[in-house]
Every structure is written in C-alpha cells, then in structure tokens.
Write a protein that holds these residues in place. Sequence first.
Motif, PDB file in Angstrom:
ATOM      1  N   GLY A 346       0.799  -1.214   0.000  1.00 15.88           N
ATOM      2  CA  GLY A 346       0.000   0.000   0.000  1.00 15.88           C
ATOM      3  C   GLY A 346       0.828   1.257   0.000  1.00 15.88           C
ATOM      4  N   ARG A 347       0.118   2.369   0.067  1.00 11.98           N
ATOM      5  CA  ARG A 347       0.758   3.679   0.010  1.00 11.98           C
ATOM      6  C   ARG A 347       0.023   4.650   0.920  1.00 11.98           C
ATOM      7  N   VAL A 348       0.773   5.524   1.550  1.00 12.35           N
ATOM      8  CA  VAL A 348       0.216   6.593   2.382  1.00 12.35           C
ATOM      9  C   VAL A 348       0.685   7.920   1.814  1.00 12.35           C
ATOM     10  N   GLU A 349      -0.240   8.853   1.634  1.00 14.05           N
ATOM     11  CA  GLU A 349       0.108  10.153   1.071  1.00 14.05           C
ATOM     12  C   GLU A 349      -0.922  11.188   1.514  1.00 14.05           C
ATOM     13  N   MET A 350      -0.659  12.433   1.227  1.00 15.87           N
ATOM     14  CA  MET A 350      -1.584  13.506   1.567  1.00 15.87           C
ATOM     15  C   MET A 350      -2.588  13.698   0.439  1.00 15.87           C
ATOM     16  N   THR A 351      -3.842  13.979   0.803  1.00 13.90           N
ATOM     17  CA  THR A 351      -4.868  14.288  -0.184  1.00 13.90           C
ATOM     18  C   THR A 351      -4.739  15.753  -0.613  1.00 13.90           C
ATOM     19  N   PRO A 352      -5.410  16.152  -1.691  1.00 16.68           N
ATOM     20  CA  PRO A 352      -5.359  17.568  -2.101  1.00 16.68           C
ATOM     21  C   PRO A 352      -5.863  18.524  -1.033  1.00 16.68           C
ATOM     22  N   ASP A 353      -6.765  18.058  -0.151  1.00 17.36           N
ATOM     23  CA  ASP A 353      -7.247  18.929   0.924  1.00 17.36           C
ATOM     24  C   ASP A 353      -6.529  18.642   2.246  1.00 17.36           C
ATOM     25  N   ASP A 354      -5.310  18.093   2.142  1.00 16.55           N
ATOM     26  CA  ASP A 354      -4.388  17.957   3.278  1.00 16.55           C
ATOM     27  C   ASP A 354      -4.875  17.026   4.378  1.00 16.55           C
ATOM     28  N   HIS A 355      -5.430  15.891   3.986  1.00 15.23           N
ATOM     29  CA  HIS A 355      -5.689  14.801   4.908  1.00 15.23           C
ATOM     30  C   HIS A 355      -4.772  13.637   4.539  1.00 15.23           C
ATOM     31  N   VAL A 356      -4.591  12.700   5.460  1.00 17.38           N
ATOM     32  CA  VAL A 356      -3.693  11.577   5.215  1.00 17.38           C
ATOM     33  C   VAL A 356      -4.490  10.418   4.633  1.00 17.38           C
ATOM     34  N   CYS A 372      -8.420  -1.392  -0.640  1.00 19.46           N
ATOM     35  CA  CYS A 372      -8.945  -0.602   0.485  1.00 19.46           C
ATOM     36  C   CYS A 372      -8.505   0.846   0.364  1.00 19.46           C
ATOM     37  N   GLU A 373      -9.405   1.760   0.652  1.00 21.14           N
ATOM     38  CA  GLU A 373      -9.133   3.199   0.684  1.00 21.14           C
ATOM     39  C   GLU A 373      -9.564   3.747   2.032  1.00 21.14           C
ATOM     40  N   GLY A 374      -8.711   4.539   2.678  1.00 22.10           N
ATOM     41  CA  GLY A 374      -9.061   5.078   3.985  1.00 22.10           C
ATOM     42  C   GLY A 374      -8.428   6.424   4.255  1.00 22.10           C
ATOM     43  N   VAL A 375      -8.934   7.102   5.261  1.00 22.03           N
ATOM     44  CA  VAL A 375      -8.467   8.437   5.638  1.00 22.03           C
ATOM     45  C   VAL A 375      -8.168   8.456   7.125  1.00 22.03           C
ATOM     46  N   GLN A 376      -7.015   9.009   7.485  1.00 18.81           N
ATOM     47  CA  GLN A 376      -6.657   9.186   8.894  1.00 18.81           C
ATOM     48  C   GLN A 376      -7.618  10.176   9.536  1.00 18.81           C
ATOM     49  N   ILE A 377      -8.200   9.813  10.672  1.00 22.17           N
ATOM     50  CA  ILE A 377      -9.104  10.697  11.404  1.00 22.17           C
ATOM     51  C   ILE A 377      -8.344  11.327  12.562  1.00 22.17           C
ATOM     52  N   GLY A 378      -8.586  12.610  12.786  1.00 27.46           N
ATOM     53  CA  GLY A 378      -7.888  13.309  13.851  1.00 27.46           C
ATOM     54  C   GLY A 378      -6.521  13.775  13.391  1.00 27.46           C
ATOM     55  N   GLY A 379      -5.639  14.006  14.354  1.00 28.82           N
ATOM     56  CA  GLY A 379      -4.303  14.482  14.049  1.00 28.82           C
ATOM     57  C   GLY A 379      -3.400  13.378  13.526  1.00 28.82           C
ATOM     58  N   ASP A 396     -15.687  -4.523 -10.906  1.00 27.55           N
ATOM     59  CA  ASP A 396     -16.773  -4.968 -11.759  1.00 27.55           C
ATOM     60  C   ASP A 396     -18.111  -4.516 -11.172  1.00 27.55           C
ATOM     61  N   PRO A 397     -19.158  -4.446 -11.998  1.00 27.24           N
ATOM     62  CA  PRO A 397     -20.450  -3.920 -11.517  1.00 27.24           C
ATOM     63  C   PRO A 397     -21.003  -4.619 -10.287  1.00 27.24           C
ATOM     64  N   HIS A 398     -20.768  -5.931 -10.154  1.00 27.84           N
ATOM     65  CA  HIS A 398     -21.358  -6.662  -9.033  1.00 27.84           C
ATOM     66  C   HIS A 398     -20.310  -7.081  -8.000  1.00 27.84           C
ATOM     67  N   ASP A 399     -19.196  -6.372  -7.970  1.00 29.82           N
ATOM     68  CA  ASP A 399     -18.173  -6.660  -6.964  1.00 29.82           C
ATOM     69  C   ASP A 399     -18.725  -6.410  -5.559  1.00 29.82           C
ATOM     70  N   PRO A 400     -18.249  -7.157  -4.577  1.00 28.45           N
ATOM     71  CA  PRO A 400     -18.625  -6.829  -3.193  1.00 28.45           C
ATOM     72  C   PRO A 400     -18.010  -5.497  -2.782  1.00 28.45           C
ATOM     73  N   VAL A 401     -18.689  -4.793  -1.898  1.00 26.48           N
ATOM     74  CA  VAL A 401     -18.124  -3.572  -1.322  1.00 26.48           C
ATOM     75  C   VAL A 401     -18.028  -3.769   0.172  1.00 26.48           C
ATOM     76  N   GLY A 402     -16.963  -3.234   0.749  1.00 29.66           N
ATOM     77  CA  GLY A 402     -16.744  -3.434   2.156  1.00 29.66           C
ATOM     78  C   GLY A 402     -17.451  -2.408   2.967  1.00 29.66           C
ATOM     79  N   ALA A 403     -17.947  -2.814   4.045  1.00 32.96           N
ATOM     80  CA  ALA A 403     -18.440  -1.875   5.011  1.00 32.96           C
ATOM     81  C   ALA A 403     -17.231  -1.076   5.445  1.00 32.96           C
ATOM     82  N   PRO A 404     -17.066  -0.713   6.611  1.00 36.39           N
ATOM     83  CA  PRO A 404     -16.081   0.284   6.989  1.00 36.39           C
ATOM     84  C   PRO A 404     -14.680  -0.236   7.190  1.00 36.39           C
ATOM     85  N   SER A 405     -13.749   0.663   7.190  1.00 38.58           N
ATOM     86  CA  SER A 405     -12.411   0.319   7.679  1.00 38.58           C
ATOM     87  C   SER A 405     -11.949   1.419   8.600  1.00 38.58           C
ATOM     88  N   SER A 406     -11.346   1.049   9.695  1.00 42.88           N
ATOM     89  CA  SER A 406     -10.819   2.062  10.601  1.00 42.88           C
ATOM     90  C   SER A 406      -9.633   1.503  11.324  1.00 42.88           C
TER      91      SER A 406
END
Length: 446
Positions: A346-356, A372-379, A396-406
């Motif tokens: 995987g990779r960790v980087e800053m978003t255009p609006d300065d979130h991780v 998996c795609e996720g965003v650091q919450i808090g500091g 694909d159109p009928h791929d499973p989608v994951g509930a949350p990740s944290s």
Amino acid sequence: MPATLALVPTEIIEQILIELDPLDVAAIAQTCRRYNDIVYHSPDSHLWRTLYLAQPFDDPRHALTQRLEPVPPESIDWMRSLQSIMRARTVLADPSRCRPGERATILRTLIGLIVGAAPAPSFSDVTLSENLIWLAAMLRDGVLLECAPDETPEEAQLRSRLSVHLGLTPGDAASATKVAARAFVYDMRNYRYDSAFGPYLPDGSGRVNWVHIHAVHRTVAAHLVDLAEGEPFVYPLIPLSMPYCQSIIPPGLDLKTETDWAGVEGLWHVAFSFIDHRELLQFNTHVGNEGAPLDTTMFQDPGFREVFRVLPMHFRIIGTDPDPERPHRPRLVFTGGVRDGQTLIGRVEMTPDDHVRWKWVSGEDGQAIWSCEGVQIGGIRSSFGILGSWTTVFHDPHDPVGAPSSSSRLFRTEFMRYAQARSGCTKYDLGLINNHGSPRFRFLLA
C-alpha cells in the motif's frame, strides 16, 4: 481628589480584564472610548493572547497545521480566534441564536479546534488536549449535529466531519439513523472511478467525502457499543471518539526528518465488515437508476447480520516517493503480511485537501484481489486511526463492497474489551495481542 476608574493605570485595567469571561470583556469595551481602545486598539496582542490562554483551550502555538507543520506564531490572530470560539460557544448554548448563513462558520470554528489540538507525547488522560475535552463536553448531546432542513452541501460536509471526530450522539441511537448509515455504506452507487472507489467526493478531486466517512463511522461504531433507541444516553468514550483524535508524537520525533511520518510501521489489528453478497446484490437491485432510493427493509429486519472480524497485521515501510507539493511528506510505500500466505502492499500520502490517505491492495500468491481506501481521522498518528471502505481491485459492476475500515492505537485492555465483546474474535486472536510487547497497539477495521 475623588477616586475614579479613569485614573486606574491601563496595566491594571488589562489585568482585571484577563480575569473576566471574554463576553464580559466585550461588554466592558462598549462602556467608554478608553476601554474600547484598551480592548480593541492595543498596539500589541498581549491582552488577547493572555485572555485566550486563560480559557480552557490548547495553546495554538503548539499545534500543527493541516500540512503537519508547526503553526507560525505570527500567523495567530488571538483576538479574532477567541471571538470566533466565543461566538460558537454562544450558539452551542442556544442554537436559536445562530444567524442565517452562520451555521457553516460555526462548524468551521469547531473543526478548527480539532485541527488545532496540541499533540501529546503518548496517549494518556494526563496529556489529553483541552480543545478536545471542551469540544466533547459541548457537543456530546448532539447540538448542531442534526441535519437541518435547509442544510447546504458544504454544511453537510462540515457537520459530518465534526460528527465523525466527536463520536456517537443521541441521534445515533435512532433505528432510522443506523439504517441510513448502512444503506449509504452498501449502496454501490457510492463506489465509482471518480471517487477512487473510496470515501472521496465523486468529482475526481480526491478530496474527502465526510458524509461517506460519517456513514462508515456509524456502521463501525455499531459493532463497538449498543445504543438502544429511547434509553437514556451516556456519551460513549469508544476508540472512535473525540479523545482519540489527538496527534501522538513521541519525544524526540522530528516529523521533518522522520521517514515514517504517518506512523505506518508496527503491529496493527485489521478487521473486516461486510454483508452476504446475495443480500448486497438484492439491496442494489435498482442501482441503474441514479436517483431511485433503494429498499432498506433488510437493514430493518431484526435478523439482519453483518460480519465483523479482526486480524493482526504487521506493516513495514519498503520505500518512499517524493511529493513535490510537500517535500517533508514523501509518499510512503508499505507492505504487510496477513495470514495463510496473504500479503498486501500500500501507500500513504496527503490528499489535495491535506488529509492523510491510506490505500492498499491484498491477495494471495502475488495476485491482488482486495482494495482498500481510507483516511486518517484526527491528528497525525492519532489513536483514532483510519476510516474508509474496501472492494475488489477489479471494480466490476457486481463486486462486493466493504463496510467500513478504521484503525486505532489502543491500550491492550481497551482492544480486548471492544474486540472480544463485539467482533467474535477467538482466544487465539486475542492471545496474539497479549504476546505483543508494546504497551499500546493499533486497531483497524476494514
């Protein structure tokens, strides 16, 4: 000559003002020109700086910017900052005093206190941010966090962002709220190329979609604490709440020179949450119609079940890529082992609006399957961690989608209490936690 306040030296007047509530200071400034000049036209910021620091807030000079850099002291407008907070306090005490068009300003002010929370050297109640304590106390009853009839898209994003950081409120106990959150998370229309199949705005900008993150948060939290509709509400200090939003920066760690600026390396505990694929497809029967509401009946069924499991992982950085926009925040490339030959990269980087932003793919025998795609919450390096979503790499159109990740750095006892009680972990899984030598560890729900 009779005594008069006009003869009192300015220094004494300022010392008296510092002992007062800022709203009383503003009232005194209206009584005469001299006091108005002392309060609003002083040649320096001594009065307002001292008045700000006398309040139950962190010193903003100790905070980090959204780009994870120290706040330049000269950039702090002590008077306007405190005035904004006091106005927010007034509205929180009596929401009817919120002026037309002011809601977004109030929400931005409150979010600014989260961003401005002073980092701590470790997670403990001794070093807990005063900003976060104040916010939790003022917001725990859900004031200003319910959707207003005339809410704008900007206000929805701000409200959702604030709600995610706060944690659960009385409104989250409502069955309709829980159903709406799951309906959003499992709606395939919310996962597309222009949102990178993650919790980002569907405009290709890469900016965080806090409405999506909020739905994820509510769905995750349902596995950590039971909120019964109609019962007395007590603000739950779960690992996905305000006290865990504080940046954790150990003594001696220089974020300008530290390769692992995001705190990637170490033991994580990854959980995944999903529903039966047949139910997912049934729920998304009318997904072809962009505007059609989906039938949420299945989420209202007392027999509805959502899988929630926890797996240990160990992340290790294997490389970096320069980020021209942020020279001190290179993109971090990491790898990790899951179990039974499964690996991830995987990779960790800053978003255009300065979130991780966190992104990884995983699979077996070198074949990537899950994404998996996720965003650091808090500091930065906060104990709250990451919220996001997962699907397959094929899209694909009928791929499973994951509930949350944290993810969250938790003390051993906290993880055991929440994970064992709510996720169905085996004793073997928890034994891995007990055998880990670190006094704290992380918790990731994917």
